[in-house]
Enzyme design. Structure first.
Site, PDB file in Angstrom:
ATOM      1  N   SER A  94       0.798  -1.241   0.000  1.00 13.26           N
ATOM      2  CA  SER A  94       0.000   0.000   0.000  1.00 13.26           C
ATOM      3  C   SER A  94       0.824   1.282   0.000  1.00 13.26           C
ATOM      4  CB  SER A  94      -0.945   0.017   1.194  1.00 13.26           C
ATOM      5  OG  SER A  94      -2.105  -0.695   0.870  1.00 13.26           O
ATOM      6  N   LYS A 135       0.169   3.446  -2.884  1.00 12.99           N
ATOM      7  CA  LYS A 135      -1.108   4.143  -3.116  1.00 12.99           C
ATOM      8  C   LYS A 135      -0.949   5.656  -3.300  1.00 12.99           C
ATOM      9  CE  LYS A 135      -4.290   0.646  -1.449  1.00 12.99           C
ATOM     10  NZ  LYS A 135      -4.310  -0.323  -0.382  1.00 12.99           N
ATOM     11  N   TYR A 171      -2.894  -2.969 -10.709  1.00 11.84           N
ATOM     12  CA  TYR A 171      -2.847  -2.733  -9.260  1.00 11.84           C
ATOM     13  C   TYR A 171      -1.898  -3.720  -8.558  1.00 11.84           C
ATOM     14  CZ  TYR A 171      -4.366  -2.777  -4.396  1.00 11.84           C
ATOM     15  OH  TYR A 171      -4.374  -2.754  -3.028  1.00 11.84           O
ATOM     16  N   TYR A 203      -3.953   3.266   7.626  1.00 13.43           N
ATOM     17  CA  TYR A 203      -5.143   2.424   7.745  1.00 13.43           C
ATOM     18  C   TYR A 203      -6.099   2.995   8.802  1.00 13.43           C
ATOM     19  CZ  TYR A 203      -2.056  -0.911   5.336  1.00 13.43           C
ATOM     20  OH  TYR A 203      -1.207  -1.516   4.456  1.00 13.43           O
ATOM     21  N   VAL A 228       1.495  -3.648   3.749  1.00 12.09           N
ATOM     22  CA  VAL A 228       1.560  -4.939   4.437  1.00 12.09           C
ATOM     23  C   VAL A 228       2.870  -5.687   4.172  1.00 12.09           C
ATOM     24  CG1 VAL A 228      -0.947  -5.223   4.630  1.00 12.09           C
ATOM     25  CG2 VAL A 228       0.251  -6.146   2.618  1.00 12.09           C
TER      26      VAL A 228
HETATM   27  N1  GLU Z   1      -1.550  -5.620  -2.316  1.00 11.96           N
HETATM   28  C1  GLU Z   1      -2.175  -5.533  -1.036  1.00 11.96           C
HETATM   29  C2  GLU Z   1      -3.669  -5.760  -1.145  1.00 11.96           C
HETATM   30  O1  GLU Z   1      -4.276  -5.236  -2.017  1.00 11.96           O
HETATM   31  C3  GLU Z   1      -1.884  -4.181  -0.450  1.00 11.96           C
HETATM   32  C4  GLU Z   1      -2.492  -4.030   0.893  1.00 11.96           C
HETATM   33  C5  GLU Z   1      -1.763  -3.136   1.807  1.00 11.96           C
HETATM   34  O2  GLU Z   1      -0.538  -3.025   1.814  1.00 11.96           O
HETATM   35  O3  GLU Z   1      -2.483  -2.492   2.561  1.00 11.96           O
HETATM   36  O4  GLU Z   1      -4.254  -6.446  -0.382  1.00 11.96           O
END
Ligand code: GLU
Length: 305
Positions: free
Chosen positions: A61, A64, A189, A241, A259
């Protein structure tokens, strides 16, 4: 400074046992929970580091903010905001339980999966391979590292097991928020989440955000200040988060976690920080990573509040 960072890395070892490495993407489960690293790039271009700062991990993430930035650069604020809102959801990054009968942009933000998946559609490019290539190029430019690449095994692992992201993407489609083929959007993604970085790369990327789009190392402007503020403000409210409020209290600067165990910290006009420690708390934030940033704030007074 390096001695301080070494001490912080060593002291935060005690928090590792409070977390667990992510296992829902099978290839992430092989991470060594004892790894810890930190890297700082300062305003004047000085660099400081400690621990396993050159170990590589996937962005997850942490990418993002870059997806949001690329969407802003390619489609502008109006279109981005019409598709994806900016309010914190207070829910997990992959939550399904939207309380209303219809899903709308106001229910999501760019730092949760639905928001990031939707924003991939606003990146310019005839195909999703081209959209992904633009994102990878942005990451390379910000990190000053032309060698950034995808970890194919993590990418394939998530592609094979990503039922929940598929479900979220189909929900976006069902509510008329995306139109392109779901598998193509998700392929872009999943690839972006699997870009391999180290703490230095994260610190450099963060430092460009900290300097409002100017790369302090080269003097080159990568994106407009207006967009930098948009992204950084979103990090402040939604970057950690559903632990973003507590992080604002305990640490106090815009940051984004993933994550894979990485966190990038943006200290406006001062520095970029990259930390890494793969054991995560219940929200998905690196436990030792958050403590390293907390201690760094105590030592250096980095909170913006
Ligand atoms: N590729 C992970 C997912 O989409 C990223 C999640 C994350 O790092 O929060 O679940």
């Amino acid at each position: 400074m390096n001695a301080l960072l070494e001490k912080i890395v060593a002291d935060c070892g005690e928090y590792v046992s409070q977390g667990r490495v992510a296992t829902y993407i099978p290839q992430l489960a092989v991470a060594d929970p004892d790894k810890r690293g930190i890297y700082i790039v300062s305003d004047s271009g000085e660099e400081f580091s400690a621990g396993d700062c050159f170990d590589r991990f996937t962005m997850q993430s942490v990418v993002k903010p870059l997806i949001l930035m690329q969407a802003l650069m390619d489609s502008g604020i109006e279109k981005v905001q019409a598709l994806v809102g900016v309010e914190a959801t207070g829910k997990p990054f992959d939550a399904f339980n939207y309380s209303d009968q219809a899903l709308t942009g106001a229910h999501i933000n760019p730092m949760i999966n639905t928001g990031a998946i939707a924003l991939c559609t606003l990146i310019a490019g005839e195909t999703y391979e081209i959209k992904f290539a633009r994102l990878l190029e942005l990451a390379r430019l910000m990190a000053g590292n032309p060698n950034l690449e995808v970890d194919e095994s993590v990418y394939l692992s998530e592609k094979e097991t990503g039922s929940k992201n598929r479900a979220l993407a189909y929900m976006l489609k069902a509510y008329g928020m995306i139109y392109d083929p779901v598998e193509e959007i998700l392929d872009c993604y999943f690839r972006t989440c699997s870009i391999l970085v180290d703490c230095r790369d994260l610190a450099k990327i963060a430092n460009v955000f900290a300097h409002h789009g100017m790369n302090p190392a080269t003097g080159e402007r990568i994106f407009p200040k207006e967009y930098a503020r948009y992204v950084t403000a979103t990090l402040a409210t939604c970057g950690m988060y559903d632990g973003s409020g507590k992080f604002a209290l305990d640490v106090g600067f815009p940051a984004k976690s993933g994550v894979g165990g990485g966190i990038m910290g943006v200290i406006p006009k001062r520095m970029g920080i990259g930390v890494f420690a793969p054991a995560l708390d219940k929200h998905g934030n690196s436990v030792a990573g958050v403590h390293m940033l907390m201690k760094l704030n105590q030592e250096m007074d980095l909170s913006i509040y």
